[in-house]
Design a protein around this motif. Sequence first.
Motif, short mmCIF file in Angstrom:
data_model
loop_
_atom_site.label_atom_id
_atom_site.label_comp_id
_atom_site.label_asym_id
_atom_site.label_seq_id
_atom_site.Cartn_x
_atom_site.Cartn_y
_atom_site.Cartn_z
N ILE A 1 0.83 -1.21 0.00
CA ILE A 1 0.00 0.00 0.00
C ILE A 1 0.87 1.26 0.00
O ILE A 1 0.48 2.28 -0.59
CB ILE A 1 -0.97 0.00 1.20
CG1 ILE A 1 -2.04 -1.08 1.02
CG2 ILE A 1 -1.67 1.35 1.35
CD1 ILE A 1 -2.98 -1.21 2.19
N THR A 2 2.04 1.20 0.62
CA THR A 2 2.93 2.36 0.60
C THR A 2 3.69 2.47 -0.72
O THR A 2 4.48 3.40 -0.90
CB THR A 2 3.97 2.28 1.74
OG1 THR A 2 4.78 1.10 1.57
CG2 THR A 2 3.29 2.26 3.09
N GLY A 3 3.46 1.53 -1.64
CA GLY A 3 4.15 1.56 -2.92
C GLY A 3 5.46 0.79 -2.92
O GLY A 3 6.22 0.88 -3.88
N GLY A 4 5.72 0.00 -1.86
CA GLY A 4 6.96 -0.77 -1.77
C GLY A 4 6.76 -2.24 -2.07
O GLY A 4 5.68 -2.66 -2.53
N ILE A 5 7.78 -3.02 -1.79
CA ILE A 5 7.74 -4.46 -1.99
C ILE A 5 8.72 -5.08 -1.00
O ILE A 5 9.72 -4.45 -0.64
CB ILE A 5 8.11 -4.85 -3.45
CG1 ILE A 5 7.56 -6.22 -3.82
CG2 ILE A 5 9.59 -4.78 -3.66
CD1 ILE A 5 6.09 -6.22 -4.13
N ASP A 6 8.44 -6.29 -0.55
CA ASP A 6 9.33 -6.96 0.40
C ASP A 6 9.58 -8.39 -0.07
O ASP A 6 8.73 -9.27 0.09
CB ASP A 6 8.71 -6.95 1.81
CG ASP A 6 9.72 -7.41 2.87
OD1 ASP A 6 10.81 -7.87 2.49
OD2 ASP A 6 9.40 -7.31 4.07
N LEU A 7 10.75 -8.61 -0.65
CA LEU A 7 11.11 -9.92 -1.16
C LEU A 7 11.80 -10.79 -0.11
O LEU A 7 12.13 -11.95 -0.39
CB LEU A 7 12.06 -9.77 -2.36
CG LEU A 7 11.50 -9.03 -3.57
CD1 LEU A 7 12.56 -8.96 -4.67
CD2 LEU A 7 10.23 -9.68 -4.10
N SER A 8 11.99 -10.27 1.09
CA SER A 8 12.72 -11.01 2.12
C SER A 8 11.84 -11.89 2.99
O SER A 8 12.35 -12.66 3.81
CB SER A 8 13.49 -10.03 3.02
OG SER A 8 12.59 -9.22 3.78
N VAL A 9 10.51 -11.79 2.85
CA VAL A 9 9.62 -12.45 3.81
C VAL A 9 9.73 -13.97 3.77
O VAL A 9 9.56 -14.64 4.78
CB VAL A 9 8.15 -12.02 3.58
CG1 VAL A 9 7.96 -10.56 3.95
CG2 VAL A 9 7.72 -12.27 2.14
N GLY A 10 10.00 -14.57 2.59
CA GLY A 10 10.14 -16.01 2.52
C GLY A 10 11.34 -16.51 3.32
O GLY A 10 11.24 -17.49 4.08
#
Length: 345
Positions: free
Chosen positions: A88-97
Amino acid sequence: MTVTKTDARTAAARGAEPAAAAGPTGPARSERLTALVQQHGALAVLVLVSLVASFSFDSFATGDNIGNMATSSAFLAIVALGMTFVIITGGIDLSVGSLFALGGVLAAWGSRHGTLVALLLPLLVCGAIGVVNGLLVARSRLAPFIVTLAAMLGARGLMLALTDEGADTYLIGKGSFLAELGQGTTFGLGNPVWITLALFVAGAVVLRRTRFGQHVYAVGGNEDAAALMGAPVARTKILVYTLSGLLAGLAGALNAAWLASGVTILGNGMELEAISAVVIGGTLLTGGLGYVSGSLVGVLLLKVIQNVINQIGSLDSSYQQVVSGAFLAVVVVAQTWLGRRRQLM
């Protein structure tokens, strides 16, 4: 009966009244319908697919199958909840896995020192990695994709170092409170399901009813405008990445409690599943618009599709990824079209 010109003009004016009134209400009604489809379209598809599967497969609507789907969905849903705030803030998080896998290993390792250590350790470590992600994105203005990709590799490497390249597997005692937290049931549903529901209720309240939630939407909608309005843009970004790390670590800990061990091979591709679920649920990848409830529906829809493929039996499990990818592509195209349609109204 004679009709005068005055009567004719009056009748014409009266006849024109509904058309004049329909002018402004027509676009408004269309806009509401578009917003409704964008927000609840995934729910309608979920209900439709579930109904078809219930009539097609005898074992789909059974209590055991529904309970298993709900429990297996819980861990992905917790990760998707944090991802919702980030996107929603326009970001992305590829580290969650990787954080999910790391959290599970840390929880299993810490269980030797008690349940409190087993729960706090993954939260502290994964939360700290989330803080670093947020600081690099917000303060250093680095691309979220690069920052979280580096964190993904780093967290995976740390997990492998703790387990001697995956050779060591830490177990959780069956009689411990942590094992009961992951494997126990309450009112017929697994404890992870109830924890997930509580987290989603809290997430919805935070996103919709708090100033922080307003800042999340503002930053995603227009970062420069949000800064001009006095919204703490950097702090908001740091907080959402921290939240994402915390939730990924918690999901990993609960999954380890459910499996009674810290499995090192888990979490591969989970970040893509979480992103898919969030987007399917109606959150725009460009930011500024999203729904916590939609992300939960997106997770359930992915799990139902996977379960249907398993029910068919003749299809290989790789078809799950094919179907999920195709479905995601359709949803992204539909969301883009609906978003442009709303802007033109």
